[in-house]
Design a protein around this motif. Structure first.
Motif, PDB file in Angstrom:
ATOM      1  N   LYS A  15     102.194   6.780  42.869  1.00  0.00           N
ATOM      2  CA  LYS A  15     100.988   7.838  42.892  1.00  0.00           C
ATOM      3  C   LYS A  15     100.451   8.035  41.528  1.00  0.00           C
ATOM      4  CE  LYS A  15      99.035  11.915  44.405  1.00  0.00           C
ATOM      5  NZ  LYS A  15      98.067  12.246  43.024  1.00  0.00           N
TER       6      LYS A  15
ATOM      7  N   SER B 229     102.210   1.556  51.503  1.00  0.00           N
ATOM      8  CA  SER B 229     103.568   1.973  52.090  1.00  0.00           C
ATOM      9  C   SER B 229     104.446   1.838  50.820  1.00  0.00           C
ATOM     10  CB  SER B 229     104.076   1.204  53.153  1.00  0.00           C
ATOM     11  OG  SER B 229     103.476   1.418  54.568  1.00  0.00           O
ATOM     12  N   ILE B 230     105.177   2.925  50.825  1.00  0.00           N
ATOM     13  CA  ILE B 230     106.237   2.948  49.698  1.00  0.00           C
ATOM     14  C   ILE B 230     107.597   3.758  49.956  1.00  0.00           C
ATOM     15  CG2 ILE B 230     105.320   5.001  48.459  1.00  0.00           C
ATOM     16  CD1 ILE B 230     106.286   1.465  46.808  1.00  0.00           C
ATOM     17  N   ASP B 231     108.504   3.679  49.392  1.00  0.00           N
ATOM     18  CA  ASP B 231     109.751   4.422  49.467  1.00  0.00           C
ATOM     19  C   ASP B 231     110.138   4.921  48.158  1.00  0.00           C
ATOM     20  OD1 ASP B 231     111.348   2.700  47.927  1.00  0.00           O
ATOM     21  OD2 ASP B 231     112.707   2.361  49.410  1.00  0.00           O
ATOM     22  N   ASP B 232     111.268   5.735  47.982  1.00  0.00           N
ATOM     23  CA  ASP B 232     111.719   6.563  46.886  1.00  0.00           C
ATOM     24  C   ASP B 232     111.639   5.925  45.747  1.00  0.00           C
ATOM     25  OD1 ASP B 232     112.600   9.211  48.310  1.00  0.00           O
ATOM     26  OD2 ASP B 232     113.079   7.814  49.558  1.00  0.00           O
TER      27      ASP B 232
ATOM     28  N   LEU C 212     100.584   6.306  50.955  1.00  0.00           N
ATOM     29  CA  LEU C 212      99.483   7.006  50.148  1.00  0.00           C
ATOM     30  C   LEU C 212      98.114   6.440  50.561  1.00  0.00           C
ATOM     31  CD1 LEU C 212     101.000   6.690  46.514  1.00  0.00           C
ATOM     32  CD2 LEU C 212     101.217   8.616  48.167  1.00  0.00           C
TER      33      LEU C 212
ATOM     34  N   GLU D 134     110.097   7.185  54.795  1.00  0.00           N
ATOM     35  CA  GLU D 134     109.220   6.284  53.629  1.00  0.00           C
ATOM     36  C   GLU D 134     108.084   6.950  53.434  1.00  0.00           C
ATOM     37  OE1 GLU D 134     108.981   2.274  55.043  1.00  0.00           O
ATOM     38  OE2 GLU D 134     111.148   1.856  54.854  1.00  0.00           O
ATOM     39  N   TYR D 135     106.924   6.577  52.972  1.00  0.00           N
ATOM     40  CA  TYR D 135     105.997   7.297  52.584  1.00  0.00           C
ATOM     41  C   TYR D 135     104.584   6.329  52.594  1.00  0.00           C
ATOM     42  CZ  TYR D 135     109.433  10.160  50.772  1.00  0.00           C
ATOM     43  OH  TYR D 135     110.553  10.759  50.464  1.00  0.00           O
TER      44      TYR D 135
ATOM     45  N   TYR E 266     109.346  -2.665  47.640  1.00  0.00           N
ATOM     46  CA  TYR E 266     109.744  -1.711  47.052  1.00  0.00           C
ATOM     47  C   TYR E 266     110.564  -1.456  45.933  1.00  0.00           C
ATOM     48  CZ  TYR E 266     108.169   0.215  51.869  1.00  0.00           C
ATOM     49  OH  TYR E 266     107.653   0.623  52.777  1.00  0.00           O
TER      50      TYR E 266
ATOM     51  N   GLN F 257      99.166  11.957  51.377  1.00  0.00           N
ATOM     52  CA  GLN F 257     100.271  11.174  51.330  1.00  0.00           C
ATOM     53  C   GLN F 257     101.097  11.480  52.667  1.00  0.00           C
ATOM     54  OE1 GLN F 257     103.335  11.595  48.164  1.00  0.00           O
ATOM     55  NE2 GLN F 257     104.806  12.184  49.447  1.00  0.00           N
TER      56      GLN F 257
ATOM     57  N   GLU G 239     109.541   3.796  44.088  1.00  0.00           N
ATOM     58  CA  GLU G 239     108.390   3.745  43.255  1.00  0.00           C
ATOM     59  C   GLU G 239     107.339   4.716  43.594  1.00  0.00           C
ATOM     60  OE1 GLU G 239     108.308   2.300  40.669  1.00  0.00           O
ATOM     61  OE2 GLU G 239     109.491   0.481  40.547  1.00  0.00           O
ATOM     62  N   LEU G 240     107.677   5.812  44.471  1.00  0.00           N
ATOM     63  CA  LEU G 240     106.848   6.695  44.978  1.00  0.00           C
ATOM     64  C   LEU G 240     106.106   7.352  43.823  1.00  0.00           C
ATOM     65  CD1 LEU G 240     105.212   8.258  47.341  1.00  0.00           C
ATOM     66  CD2 LEU G 240     107.337   9.787  47.078  1.00  0.00           C
TER      67      LEU G 240
END
Length: 640
Positions: free
Chosen positions: A147, A137-140, A185, A182-183, A88, A162, A142-143
């Motif tokens: 993208k 999966s990623i967090d804030d 894409l 978390e996110y 991350y 997303q 490098e979101l």
């Protein structure tokens, strides 16, 4: 400074919209390794796991760039779904670049991460089938960057969505806001194909509510009490998305769907069969005919509500056609942390990805016989999810996991976890034996072959070392016959055979051919050839076989990947330019000088293209025509 400004202006001029970041000041060594070396696989037979005759899963220990390079030959356009959980880049020693942790204060922190990710996503994109998808999966941290990077690599038009992953962890930021999301894409290879597929939709939590309804009903509670119990479940985050299903009757939990329609018929109505009161006609008009309304009424599928309230249609929570795809995941990793403690006796890996989330992703796909790749495998949750799902639904999913062995993660966590899942283990908490799920695993490490200036020798060296790659490509690993000049392997079901002939002179070919004639089933033949050709008439009369020359196809793939991810070097261009000068002015050999000078011009145009983010490979992965690159540069006003 003027040179730097001019370069940046040129880069910005070529970028109408998108992501611009600093080019690599320190190129990744693992990537440069592939310029003068050829990645291969080495099988670790002692770590093979075999429980049945199904096809084997793969675990590759080594740098994922080298592993992805090999897979671009063995599995090009063969992968259905990729899931990765990349670093991350928090600045808290979670991301290494050239064997050094990238600190939070590093001015090129994001650029290093983007360069790292872009090269691997480029390789991953080549592996996906046309209907394939990738989840990241990623967090804030490098979101936003991820993208835009994925828009560049996969195409903005192939963005599926997303997902938001809500978990129970809390990342407090300066006591201003507590982050617990978390996110993920999701991109496709070709979205128009994915749109035609029927992705499965699982009503998360719906099954739990349906079970609770049956349990409470059996306890003899009133419908009002049952409704209160179920509405209490909706207060929990896991079930909040189901709160529209907020009514209960004797048949279950349902949502009341609208029966009106703009401009619908208003010249008929129906009566509540209990009160005999005529229902209010919706101002919009009825959305169904009177016969349809009476049919719904006879099946107890109309909810009448309060007197004089327009009736509505019941849609029970068990109705599949009333499901909607998720955009929010409610999974935490507490169960996975407990599993690791129980299986290993201690927390050998912190923050594993939730197993149920990975299973949920895979269950969304329309098929259950898919090939799954995770090239940042960590503790091996993706492999665990595949094995567990296959056990649950009888699927035939297969996984490929890739991870380095930093801090012995592969040998002490990833491999033992998969081994425990397949073969079973004893719980550390109480000594209880947990049965294994079954399955097979082949274990490989990555290695490199040094290239030489002698191209024929390179082909010979690669042919001697490519056997394991061919086994992975065909998923055939059981050695049946081994001689100096050839090897024959059988599949687990002994219905396919991999036959490899290494000798250029072919003095033992008749012996090799005799062995092939004994085989029943499909025969996959690889023959060493300097010219990349095999005389198929040599196998006349033998049915059910395919033939491929080696190793030129492997070399072609590797050469394309070097062009994709390693910039053309300026010093190479000037070296060739000096050669051309000597040919023309010293040797007076203008024809050969012109040939070398043309190579110089081609490399210059490729270099300028790379500097301006123009791909020097076409859609098929081959080198783009120099004339087309030249036109692109001219049309974008990069050259005159």
């Amino acid at each position: 400074l003027l040179k730097i400004i001019a370069k940046q202006e040129k880069e910005l001029k070529a970028k109408k919209y998108g992501l611009v970041w600093d080019s690599e000041r320190e190129p990744e060594q693992v990537v440069l390794d592939c310029e003068n070396n050829l990645p291969i696989l080495k099988r670790v037979k002692s770590k093979e796991i075999r429980t049945d005759d199904s096809e084997d899963n793969i675990l590759i220990e080594g740098d994922n760039y080298h592993a992805l390079t090999v897979l671009n030959y063995t599995h090009k356009e063969k992968i259905d779904v990729i899931y990765i959980d990349p670093p991350y880049n928090t600045g808290n020693k979670d991301f290494t670049y050239n064997d050094r942790f990238v600190e939070k204060e590093d001015g090129y922190r994001h650029s290093k991460w983007l360069n790292f990710m872009e090269k691997r996503l480029n390789l991953a994109n080549e592996l996906l089938k046309k209907e394939g998808v990738i989840f990241i999966s990623i967090d804030d941290n490098e979101l936003a960057q991820l993208k835009l990077l994925c828009d560049k690599v996969f195409g903005e038009s192939n963005f599926i969505g997303q997902y938001i992953h809500k978990n129970n962890s809390s990342k407090n930021q300066a006591k201003i806001v507590s982050i617990s999301t978390e996110y993920m894409l999701c991109y496709s290879k070709e979205l128009q194909i994915v749109r035609k597929q029927q992705w499965k939709v699982e009503k998360r939590g719906a099954r739990d509510i349906a079970k609770l309804f049956e349990k409470l009903k059996m306890q003899g509670l009133t419908l009002n009490d049952i409704e209160l119990e179920i509405k209490d479940m909706y207060k929990r985050p896991k079930y909040a998305h189901l709160s529209r299903w907020n009514k209960v009757d004797g048949d279950g939990v349902f949502v009341d769907a609208d029966l009106s329609r703009e401009g619908g018929a208003k010249d008929y109505t129906i009566s509540n069969p209990i009160t005999n009161q005529e229902c209010v006609i919706p101002s919009r008009g009825w959305g169904k005919s009177k016969d349809e309304l009476l049919e719904l009424q006879s099946n107890n599928l109309i909810w009448y509500g309060e007197p004089k309230t327009p009736p509505r249609m019941k849609a029970y929570i068990t109705s599949d056609d009333k499901s909607v795809p998720d955009s929010f995941f409610y999974f935490d990793n507490s169960a996975d942390t407990r599993w690791i403690k129980n299986a290993f006796g201690s927390l050998v890996f912190e923050n594993p990805k939730p197993l149920e989330m990975l299973k949920h992703i895979l269950k969304m796909l329309p098929e259950n016989n898919v090939a799954v790749l995770d090239f940042m495998a960590g503790s091996g949750t993706t492999g665990h999810a595949v094995l567990e799902l296959n056990k649950e639904d009888g699927g035939n999913r297969k996984f490929i996991l890739c991870t380095n062995n930093e801090n012995n993660i592969c040998t002490e966590v990833t491999y033992p976890r998969i081994q425990k899942v397949i073969k079973g283990y004893k719980k550390s908490s109480n000594g209880e034996q947990v049965d294994g799920l079954g399955g097979n695993l082949q274990y490989f490490t990555t290695d490199l072959i040094k290239q030489t200036k002698n191209r024929d020798q390179v082909k010979i060296n690669l042919t001697k070392k490519c056997t394991e790659m061919l086994c992975v490509k065909e998923n055939i690993f059981n050695l049946e016959k081994e001689e100096k000049d050839y090897k024959i392997f059988s599949s687990n079901k002994t219905d396919k055979y991999l036959c490899i002939y290494y000798n250029l002179i072919e003095d033992t070919f008749d012996e090799f051919l005799a062995e092939i004639k004994k085989l029943k089933g499909k025969k996959i033949i690889y023959m060493f050839s300097m010219e990349n050709e095999v005389e198929k008439s040599l196998f006349a009369g033998i049915k059910n076989l395919t033939i491929e020359a080696i190793p030129q196809n492997i070399l072609d793939v590797y050469r394309q990947l070097v062009k994709m991810n390693i910039p053309v070097k300026t010093n190479v261009i000037f070296t060739d330019l000096n050669k051309a000068k000597i040919k023309v002015f010293t040797d007076q050999d203008k024809d050969d000088g012109a040939r070398v000078l043309r190579v110089v011009l081609e490399k210059v145009i490729q270099k300028i293209s790379q500097d301006n983010s123009i791909n020097i490979l076409n859609a098929k992965g081959k080198e783009e025509k120099i004339s087309k690159l030249n036109d692109n540069l001219l049309n974008q006003n990069i050259i005159t």
